[in-house]
Design a protein around this motif. Structure first.
Motif: not given
Length: 437
Positions: A338, A380-381, A384-385, A412, A415
């Protein structure tokens, strides 16, 4: 824009001056192409043009050139002229205002030496340019050696026009290009760069590459490309041949329309292979350890030498530096994938990898794997944030510093792997995987 140029011509004629469309716009008209701009040649002096068009820009008035603004367009209006001696191989020491026929004789190639009367839709041809357009032939006007001595950039322009127009270069003109190729080194890097961009961004870029090689111009503008010749590669991965053959083949496999960083990364992705070439003593295996990282450094040096801007240099370097990472994508965690795919250069990196494979062993399994991953991650991004911040870790008792930054990165990653989905889970994950004290 033709409407604006025609207005300029009508205005000049209404005041007793001769005025015609000139140069590339006439050539493109005869080829059935839409010209990018329209230039006007006239018997009026720059002062007379300025008097008729208040607000005109006198950027090249010394050479008889004035820019007239009309309907949000800029029309270059040049006085018919002959040129004096060219001591710097770029611009004449002086100009003398002349007739249309004399003006045509001082231009570079016959296909660019034509005039057109838009009112009567008539071509005025003093150099047999129409005949060469019909024959798809690029021919210097007059003595080719003299034309190239006047402006040495014309050496590269000959390659560019042959590439873009798909024309053959007339033998005497071609011989002069080859004979004078060394003189291109006296031309500014910026002018060379601009011609190279036009050559390599065109769908016919392979023809341009070959003409640069065959003429001797490549040796002067991108000598590093010649060093790729004869550098052997492992045959099981590169059955196509040496690094030069591989690079040229990749260039031929690019789609018609490409970004500038992509085509430059194709040219330069293996530029450090000659410098990193080694052969294992026991197995005889050829290796190029670190050629990706060194290649990125060399790419920066080459592109800076040619005065490319940073917004071209940096993405090209990123693509070169990371092009070897694709061999390991199937072993990578989702978080790593990612992060790769979130880079702004990703589309070009993937396109580079595709032609790298097609130009060698033809195996596209890693390319297809990444396409599948892109589909998988599309809901999804990619990044993400973040779920927690440094402030949250400080509240847990962490001290600011390098270790805290590493924990935030690890959170992160978790995540991105889908192991945690909200702030509460993130804090619990930190307490479990990175307990204090």
């Amino acid at each position: 824009m033709l409407k604006a140029a025609s207005h300029v011509i009508r205005t000049l004629r209404s005041h007793g001056h001769q005025a015609l469309l000139a140069g590339g716009c006439v050539r493109d008209f005869l080829l059935g192409k839409e010209p990018k701009d329209y230039d006007v040649a006239t018997s009026a002096t720059p002062q007379q043009v300025i008097a008729l068009f208040p607000g005109a820009l006198t950027v090249g008035a010394h050479f008889g050139v004035v820019i007239v603004k009309r309907d949000h367009h800029q029309i270059e209006v040049a006085t018919f002229r002959t040129d004096g001696s060219y001591k710097d191989g770029r611009r004449p020491e002086s100009v003398t205002f002349a007739t249309a026929e004399e003006d045509a004789q001082r231009r570079d190639f016959t296909v660019n030496g034509l005039f057109r009367d838009p009112e009567e839709n008539r071509i005025i041809d003093y150099v047999n340019g129409q005949q060469d357009i019909a024959a798809k032939l690029l021919r210097a006007i007059g003595d080719p050696s003299q034309r190239f001595a006047e402006d040495r950039l014309r050496l590269l322009r000959a390659v560019r026009f042959a590439t873009v127009l798909g024309f053959e270069i007339e033998p005497t003109t071609w011989q002069a290009v080859c004979d004078h190729a060394e003189a291109i080194t006296t031309v500014s890097a910026e002018r060379i760069r601009d011609e190279l961009i036009k050559i390599f961004l065109h769908p016919n870029r392979l023809r341009g590459f070959d003409l640069l090689m065959d003429s001797g111009l490549m040796e002067r503008v991108l000598p590093e490309i010649l060093v790729l010749k004869g550098v052997e590669q492992p045959p099981q991965w590169h059955p196509e041949g040496d690094v030069f053959i591989h690079t040229r083949l990749m260039l031929s496999l690019l789609p018609e329309h490409v970004s500038l960083p992509l085509v430059l990364s194709v040219l330069l992705h293996d530029i450090a292979k000659p410098a990193t070439y080694t052969v294992d003593e026991g197995t005889g295996r050829i290796r190029f350890n670190g050629h990706d990282k060194l290649g990125a450094e060399m790419t920066g040096d080459i592109l800076r030498r040619l005065k490319f801007p940073n917004d071209v240099i940096e993405p090209t370097q990123v693509a070169v530096e990371h092009h070897m990472a694709f061999k390991d994508v199937k072993k990578m965690r989702n978080s790593t994938l990612k992060r790769m795919m979130a880079r702004p250069t990703w589309d070009d990196e993937l396109a580079l990898h595709r032609v790298d494979c097609l130009g060698s062993n033809g195996l596209l399994d890693n390319y297809e794997f990444m396409k599948e991953k892109a589909e998988e991650f599309s809901q999804a991004p990619l990044i993400p944030q973040t779920l927690i911040s440094g402030r949250d870790l400080i509240e847990l008792g962490w001290q600011p510093g390098k270790e805290m930054g590493e924990v935030l990165t690890a959170v992160q990653n978790a995540q991105l792997e889908g192991l945690i989905a909200n702030k509460e889970e993130a804090l619990e994950w930190v307490k479990t995987h990175h307990p204090l004290g």
